[in-house]
Scaffold this active site. Structure first.
Site, mmCIF file in Angstrom:
data_model
loop_
_atom_site.group_PDB
_atom_site.id
_atom_site.type_symbol
_atom_site.label_atom_id
_atom_site.label_comp_id
_atom_site.label_asym_id
_atom_site.label_seq_id
_atom_site.Cartn_x
_atom_site.Cartn_y
_atom_site.Cartn_z
ATOM 1 C CB CYS A 299 7.174 22.877 18.159
ATOM 2 S SG CYS A 299 7.357 21.462 17.087
ATOM 3 C CG HIS B 181 3.410 23.282 19.293
ATOM 4 N ND1 HIS B 181 3.273 23.456 17.950
ATOM 5 C CD2 HIS B 181 4.014 22.076 19.474
ATOM 6 C CE1 HIS B 181 3.781 22.407 17.335
ATOM 7 N NE2 HIS B 181 4.233 21.556 18.226
ATOM 8 C CG ASN C 150 3.457 19.205 15.625
ATOM 9 O OD1 ASN C 150 3.794 20.328 15.264
ATOM 10 N ND2 ASN C 150 4.088 18.541 16.573
HETATM 11 N N1 ACO Z 1 -0.960 3.440 14.471
HETATM 12 C C1 ACO Z 1 -1.146 2.302 15.167
HETATM 13 N N2 ACO Z 1 -0.331 1.916 16.138
HETATM 14 C C2 ACO Z 1 0.709 2.704 16.447
HETATM 15 C C3 ACO Z 1 0.952 3.904 15.770
HETATM 16 C C4 ACO Z 1 0.077 4.264 14.740
HETATM 17 N N3 ACO Z 1 0.224 5.397 14.023
HETATM 18 N N4 ACO Z 1 2.055 4.489 16.283
HETATM 19 C C5 ACO Z 1 2.480 3.676 17.263
HETATM 20 N N5 ACO Z 1 1.673 2.591 17.357
HETATM 21 C C6 ACO Z 1 1.768 1.469 18.288
HETATM 22 C C7 ACO Z 1 3.151 1.264 18.820
HETATM 23 O O1 ACO Z 1 3.906 0.446 17.938
HETATM 24 C C8 ACO Z 1 2.883 0.576 20.123
HETATM 25 O O2 ACO Z 1 2.615 -0.771 19.886
HETATM 26 P P1 ACO Z 1 3.111 -1.888 20.931
HETATM 27 O O3 ACO Z 1 2.374 -1.570 22.188
HETATM 28 O O4 ACO Z 1 2.688 -3.154 20.259
HETATM 29 O O5 ACO Z 1 4.577 -1.702 21.040
HETATM 30 C C9 ACO Z 1 1.576 1.222 20.602
HETATM 31 O O6 ACO Z 1 0.957 1.756 19.421
HETATM 32 C C10 ACO Z 1 1.779 2.325 21.609
HETATM 33 O O7 ACO Z 1 2.780 3.198 21.096
HETATM 34 P P2 ACO Z 1 3.266 4.439 21.901
HETATM 35 O O8 ACO Z 1 4.316 5.155 21.143
HETATM 36 O O9 ACO Z 1 3.595 3.993 23.289
HETATM 37 O O10 ACO Z 1 1.912 5.281 21.910
HETATM 38 P P3 ACO Z 1 1.554 6.559 22.750
HETATM 39 O O11 ACO Z 1 0.335 6.316 23.516
HETATM 40 O O12 ACO Z 1 2.741 7.122 23.460
HETATM 41 O O13 ACO Z 1 1.146 7.592 21.590
HETATM 42 C C11 ACO Z 1 2.036 9.457 20.418
HETATM 43 C C12 ACO Z 1 2.106 7.949 20.639
HETATM 44 C C13 ACO Z 1 0.689 9.818 19.849
HETATM 45 C C14 ACO Z 1 3.142 9.836 19.436
HETATM 46 C C15 ACO Z 1 2.240 10.165 21.777
HETATM 47 O O14 ACO Z 1 3.324 9.609 22.459
HETATM 48 C C16 ACO Z 1 2.453 11.612 21.617
HETATM 49 O O15 ACO Z 1 1.638 12.344 21.087
HETATM 50 N N6 ACO Z 1 3.596 12.130 22.128
HETATM 51 C C17 ACO Z 1 3.909 13.516 21.990
HETATM 52 C C18 ACO Z 1 4.559 13.673 20.681
HETATM 53 C C19 ACO Z 1 4.564 15.086 20.248
HETATM 54 O O16 ACO Z 1 3.680 15.845 20.546
HETATM 55 N N7 ACO Z 1 5.592 15.400 19.491
HETATM 56 C C20 ACO Z 1 5.714 16.623 18.891
HETATM 57 C C21 ACO Z 1 6.012 17.728 19.869
HETATM 58 S S1 ACO Z 1 7.424 18.527 19.475
HETATM 59 C C22 ACO Z 1 7.270 19.041 17.966
HETATM 60 O O17 ACO Z 1 6.225 19.514 17.674
HETATM 61 C C23 ACO Z 1 8.412 18.875 16.992
#
Ligand code: ACO
Length: 337
Positions: free
Chosen positions: A113, A264, A294
């Site tokens: 990215c 990004h 993304n």
């Molecule tokens: N739908 C419903 N529930 C979900 C989903 C989904 N799609 N995905 C995860 N969950 C659940 C998990 O299982 C977890 O459940 P639990 O509490 O029972 O264990 C709960 O939701 C919380 O999960 P987290 O992973 O802790 O959720 P978080 O608040 O961290 O959000 C997210 C996840 C959206 C991926 C966030 O961490 C994020 O955006 N991080 C940055 C990721 C990113 O931007 N990556 C790309 C950048 S680099 C590149 O572009 C290659």
């Protein structure tokens, strides 16, 4: 000394749109969960008739047209992608698709990215130090081919797209690429990767050095995207503002003196947190990830192209842009449109 400026942009998208509701049919998720946590509502995914090459060539043609630059006048094509269609790179195939008859140098830059920002840095270096005149920088990725469509934590995030800009040599007074800040952290790479698998080839040599199993029976392959979302989120919110502040400082600017913040497009919560840290008001944020998710190396030129063609970004505007992602890599560029 030599200046360089952006003189055209373009973008291209696959036609197949996948909504959050569509995803809720294949994994246990909901439109509400995805939109509240990420800001994403739709994304585009390649189908049989699209490819990384066709999307890239379409985006590049539009950028060349806006710039008034003929493909034969290009002296460099930089293809920023982590999803090439050939192990050896895709840039020459895009050069061919554009119909360049003059054999301009074309090569790939692999930096997930952050690829597009590193492409801008490379374009500036080639122009300032190498005498290049017209450089095409393409950011394009088709991560849908590497997503685990059973993993709700990652498959909701990504979309496919291509974007491109033409960077041209100019007088130093017209310089439009003010400053950069670029970084990598291989230690943090474990939080986001799609590593090679089938390393069984190692077993071909026994402990005494004798060959046990040669030639290897399998071709190497890449695994699906693996991500620790929370760690990547923390990394982005910590490192991106520092990087932009560093690039702004080199250009003698501050967050309040820029016209646009164009990050990004990974997550709206990351964009908002970075804007708050830099004291950039919400009306100066460019964001289109609700529609496309993304799109990795494509996200910055795609959002730039939409903002330019809709009249938001006007000639003379200053834009702070930053890419961040796998590697880990991150970097910022301060540009004038
Ligand atoms: N739908 C419903 N529930 C979900 C989903 C989904 N799609 N995905 C995860 N969950 C659940 C998990 O299982 C977890 O459940 P639990 O509490 O029972 O264990 C709960 O939701 C919380 O999960 P987290 O992973 O802790 O959720 P978080 O608040 O961290 O959000 C997210 C996840 C959206 C991926 C966030 O961490 C994020 O955006 N991080 C940055 C990721 C990113 O931007 N990556 C790309 C950048 S680099 C590149 O572009 C290659």
């Amino acid at each position: 000394s030599q200046g360089c400026k952006l003189v055209g942009c373009g973008s291209a998208l696959p036609s197949l749109q996948i909504s959050n509701d569509d995803l809720a049919k294949i994994v246990d998720t909901s439109d509400e969960w995805i939109s509240v946590r990420t800001g994403i509502r739709n994304r585009r995914v390649i189908t049989g008739k699209d490819s990384l090459i066709t999307l890239s060539a379409e985006a590049a043609s539009k950028a060349l047209q806006m710039a008034g630059v003929d493909p034969d006048d290009l002296d460099l094509v930089l293809m920023c992608t982590s999803t090439p269609e050939d192990l050896f790179g895709s840039a020459p195939q895009v050069q061919k698709a554009l119909g360049c008859k003059t054999n301009p140098l074309a090569y790939d830059i692999t930096a997930a990215c952050s690829g597009f920002v590193l492409g801008l840095v490379s374009a500036a270096c080639h122009i300032r130090g190498g005498g290049f005149k017209n450089v095409l920088v393409i950011g394009a990725d088709t991560l849908s081919r590497y997503v685990d469509w059973t993993d709700r934590g990652t498959c909701i995030l990504f979309g496919d797209a291509a974007g491109a800009v033409v960077v041209q040599a100019c007088d130093i007074e017209d310089d439009g690429l003010f400053s950069f800040d670029v970084n990598s952290d291989g230690e943090g790479g474990r939080h986001l990767n799609a590593s090679i698998k089938d390393n069984e080839v190692d077993h071909a040599v026994g402990s005494n050095g004798s060959v046990l199993d040669f030639p290897p029976k399998r071709h190497a392959n890449f695994s699906c995207i693996h991500m620790n979302g929370k760690e990547v989120f923390r990394f982005a919110v910590r490192c991106v503002p520092q990087s932009i502040e560093s690039a702004l400082g080199k250009a003698g600017l501050t967050g309040s003196s820029i016209d646009w913040l164009l990050l990004h497009q990974a997550n709206q919560r990351i964009i908002d947190a970075v804007a708050t840290r830099l004291e950039v008001p919400p009306e100066r944020i460019i964001s289109n990830l609700a529609n496309y998710g993304n799109t990795s190396a494509a996200s910055i030129p795609l959002a730039l192209d939409e903002a330019v063609r809709s009249g938001k970004v006007k000639s003379g505007h200053t834009i702070a842009t930053a890419g961040f992602g796998a590697g880990l890599t991150w970097g910022s560029a301060i540009i004038r449109w």
